[in-house]
Design a protein around this motif. Structure first.
Motif, PDB file in Angstrom:
ATOM      1  N   ASN A 112       0.842  -1.196   0.000  1.00 37.31           N
ATOM      2  CA  ASN A 112       0.000   0.000   0.000  1.00 37.31           C
ATOM      3  C   ASN A 112       0.877   1.246   0.000  1.00 37.31           C
ATOM      4  N   ALA A 113       0.602   2.161  -0.909  1.00 46.66           N
ATOM      5  CA  ALA A 113       1.363   3.403  -0.953  1.00 46.66           C
ATOM      6  C   ALA A 113       0.963   4.279   0.233  1.00 46.66           C
ATOM      7  N   THR A 114       1.957   4.782   0.946  1.00 47.55           N
ATOM      8  CA  THR A 114       1.702   5.598   2.139  1.00 47.55           C
ATOM      9  C   THR A 114       2.051   7.066   1.934  1.00 47.55           C
ATOM     10  N   ALA A 115       2.772   7.379   0.867  1.00 47.39           N
ATOM     11  CA  ALA A 115       3.155   8.768   0.611  1.00 47.39           C
ATOM     12  C   ALA A 115       3.490   8.932  -0.866  1.00 47.39           C
ATOM     13  N   GLY A 116       3.482  10.174  -1.312  1.00 50.32           N
ATOM     14  CA  GLY A 116       3.844  10.461  -2.696  1.00 50.32           C
ATOM     15  C   GLY A 116       2.803  11.319  -3.396  1.00 50.32           C
ATOM     16  N   THR A 117       3.066  11.566  -4.672  1.00 50.41           N
ATOM     17  CA  THR A 117       2.201  12.417  -5.485  1.00 50.41           C
ATOM     18  C   THR A 117       1.886  11.709  -6.798  1.00 50.41           C
ATOM     19  N   ILE A 118       0.632  11.835  -7.229  1.00 51.53           N
ATOM     20  CA  ILE A 118       0.219  11.318  -8.538  1.00 51.53           C
ATOM     21  C   ILE A 118       0.192  12.498  -9.501  1.00 51.53           C
ATOM     22  N   GLN A 119       0.995  12.419 -10.558  1.00 47.00           N
ATOM     23  CA  GLN A 119       1.027  13.458 -11.581  1.00 47.00           C
ATOM     24  C   GLN A 119       0.323  12.952 -12.837  1.00 47.00           C
ATOM     25  N   ASN A 143      -1.319  10.578 -19.090  1.00 46.51           N
ATOM     26  CA  ASN A 143      -0.077   9.915 -18.698  1.00 46.51           C
ATOM     27  C   ASN A 143       0.090  10.074 -17.194  1.00 46.51           C
ATOM     28  N   ILE A 144       0.180   8.952 -16.490  1.00 49.90           N
ATOM     29  CA  ILE A 144       0.203   8.948 -15.024  1.00 49.90           C
ATOM     30  C   ILE A 144       1.586   8.545 -14.520  1.00 49.90           C
ATOM     31  N   VAL A 145       2.138   9.373 -13.646  1.00 47.38           N
ATOM     32  CA  VAL A 145       3.451   9.118 -13.049  1.00 47.38           C
ATOM     33  C   VAL A 145       3.351   9.328 -11.538  1.00 47.38           C
ATOM     34  N   PHE A 146       3.947   8.418 -10.780  1.00 46.02           N
ATOM     35  CA  PHE A 146       4.025   8.578  -9.326  1.00 46.02           C
ATOM     36  C   PHE A 146       5.370   9.206  -8.979  1.00 46.02           C
ATOM     37  N   LYS A 147       5.331  10.254  -8.169  1.00 43.71           N
ATOM     38  CA  LYS A 147       6.563  10.918  -7.744  1.00 43.71           C
ATOM     39  C   LYS A 147       6.768  10.718  -6.246  1.00 43.71           C
ATOM     40  N   ASP A 148       8.016  10.335  -5.871  1.00 47.56           N
ATOM     41  CA  ASP A 148       8.384  10.146  -4.458  1.00 47.56           C
ATOM     42  C   ASP A 148       7.380   9.241  -3.745  1.00 47.56           C
ATOM     43  N   ILE A 149       7.041   8.152  -4.400  1.00 50.56           N
ATOM     44  CA  ILE A 149       6.042   7.245  -3.830  1.00 50.56           C
ATOM     45  C   ILE A 149       6.720   6.223  -2.919  1.00 50.56           C
ATOM     46  N   THR A 150       6.123   5.989  -1.770  1.00 46.90           N
ATOM     47  CA  THR A 150       6.614   4.991  -0.819  1.00 46.90           C
ATOM     48  C   THR A 150       5.566   3.914  -0.639  1.00 46.90           C
ATOM     49  N   PHE A 151       5.949   2.663  -0.906  1.00 47.31           N
ATOM     50  CA  PHE A 151       5.079   1.512  -0.667  1.00 47.31           C
ATOM     51  C   PHE A 151       5.456   0.865   0.664  1.00 47.31           C
ATOM     52  N   GLU A 152       4.464   0.564   1.448  1.00 49.14           N
ATOM     53  CA  GLU A 152       4.691  -0.226   2.660  1.00 49.14           C
ATOM     54  C   GLU A 152       4.405  -1.674   2.304  1.00 49.14           C
ATOM     55  N   LYS A 153       5.455  -2.510   2.347  1.00 46.58           N
ATOM     56  CA  LYS A 153       5.317  -3.914   1.973  1.00 46.58           C
ATOM     57  C   LYS A 153       5.737  -4.801   3.138  1.00 46.58           C
ATOM     58  N   PRO A 154       5.469  -6.087   3.073  1.00 41.25           N
ATOM     59  CA  PRO A 154       5.749  -6.977   4.202  1.00 41.25           C
ATOM     60  C   PRO A 154       7.192  -6.920   4.690  1.00 41.25           C
ATOM     61  N   THR A 155       8.157  -6.701   3.789  1.00 38.38           N
ATOM     62  CA  THR A 155       9.570  -6.686   4.189  1.00 38.38           C
ATOM     63  C   THR A 155      10.075  -5.298   4.534  1.00 38.38           C
ATOM     64  N   GLY A 156       9.197  -4.297   4.525  1.00 40.10           N
ATOM     65  CA  GLY A 156       9.604  -2.939   4.855  1.00 40.10           C
ATOM     66  C   GLY A 156       9.258  -1.965   3.743  1.00 40.10           C
ATOM     67  N   PRO A 157       9.508  -0.665   3.947  1.00 38.61           N
ATOM     68  CA  PRO A 157       9.143   0.346   2.949  1.00 38.61           C
ATOM     69  C   PRO A 157      10.041   0.290   1.718  1.00 38.61           C
TER      70      PRO A 157
END
Length: 316
Positions: A112-119, A143-157
């Motif tokens: 799940n993405a916890t931070a970032g921007t959708i451009q 055209n969709i781009v994620f900037k500075d996106i952080t995913f929280e995953k089972p093994t860490g961000p």
């Protein structure tokens, strides 16, 4: 020497431990076409047993172009969500779009993405008539781009400075332009109208008297400008001249779209041309043509072509 070797060994151990349990996984959907669920605001991509999707209001994707260097930007939050999932088998829209998604295949992992921007950068898709060089807008590509996106995953961000989601395309119905080209002068002004159901094409001419004379020798021209205006309007219901002549503009039908012509350039574009012929001993027929006229709404525009017949007007 032993001391130096021990220090080097200790440094290697510390460096290895510094990564902790962070595992950098690669997810790539660049070659996959984005689709939208019909019943909810979810744009998704599926590839074998993987899925990447965005939950975002449909109103974010406006029917307009974005300016260069000025994309639509929305923050990733509880309203705008980005999620990656991995399954133990191939997935499809049945695993995301229905109210109750398919139970199989089984979900193995979710980020799940916890931070970032959708451009979002929007471009109009146009069809072109090769005969008259006119264009019509048939849709938009986002055209969709994620900037500075952080995913929280089972093994860490896991963070990406730039993550390209790709293109999402929509279609729009081209404007009908169902006019019969037999125009009328307004009963309450010098405006000239062509009506067709909820469509209205209007010439608002400060130079009306100079253009519509009894001179049949040569065409008369004016440039589209702040005083000689052309507009196309689309309403939610049928329009007549009475709508515009009312003291107070009626609340219905409502205006849904308005496209205004771009100001003309002498001998180049945006030209209004009127040619007059004698119809009877007491009436004249004026033929109105629009040369290289472009209509614009917001940042989007399309061309009427090299030579568009606005219509004919009979005057005494």
């Amino acid at each position: 020497m032993k001391r130096i070797l021990c220090m080097l060994s200790l440094l290697l151990i510390i460096t290895a431990c510094d990564d902790g349990n962070l595992t950098v996984d690669v997810i790539d959907f660049s070659e996959v076409t984005a689709q939208k669920c019909s019943a909810k605001d979810v744009i998704y991509k599926v590839k074998d047993g993987e899925m990447l999707f965005i939950e975002i209001p449909a109103s974010t994707f406006t029917a307009d172009e974005t300016l260069d260097g000025a994309p639509i930007e929305v923050s990733i939050n509880s309203t705008n969500k980005v999620t990656y999932r991995k399954y133990d088998g191939d997935v499809s829209q049945l695993n995301i779009c229905p109210t109750v998604p398919d139970a199989t295949p089984n979900l193995k992992e979710e980020w799940n993405a916890t931070a970032g921007t959708i451009q979002i950068t929007s471009t109009a898709v146009k069809s072109t008539n090769a005969t008259d060089n006119s264009t019509r807008i048939t849709g938009y590509t986002y055209n969709i781009v994620f900037k500075d996106i952080t995913f929280e995953k089972p093994t860490g961000p896991q963070r990406y400075q730039t993550f390209v989601f790709g293109n999402y395309a929509t279609t729009v119905s081209p404007l009908a332009f169902g006019f019969n080209h037999e125009v009328d002068k307004s009963a309450c002004s010098t405006k000239i109208y062509d009506f067709s159901g909820g469509e209205v094409f209007t010439l608002d001419l400060a130079d009306y008297t100079a253009l519509f004379t009894h001179d049949t020798a040569t065409p008369r021209t004016r440039l589209i400008s702040a005083t000689n205006k052309l507009s196309y309007r689309l309403y939610s219901g049928t329009i007549t001249d009475a709508y515009f002549c009312a003291t107070t503009i009626p609340s219905t039908p409502t205006l849904t779209q308005q496209w205004d012509a771009i100001d003309g350039i002498d001998t180049v574009s945006g030209i209004i041309e009127v040619t007059t012929t004698t119809l009877t001993s007491s009436t004249y027929l004026h033929t109105i043509r629009l040369k290289k006229v472009t209509l614009k709404k917001g940042n989007s525009e399309f061309s009427l072509g090299d030579d568009y017949l606005f219509g004919t007007l009979i005057t005494p």
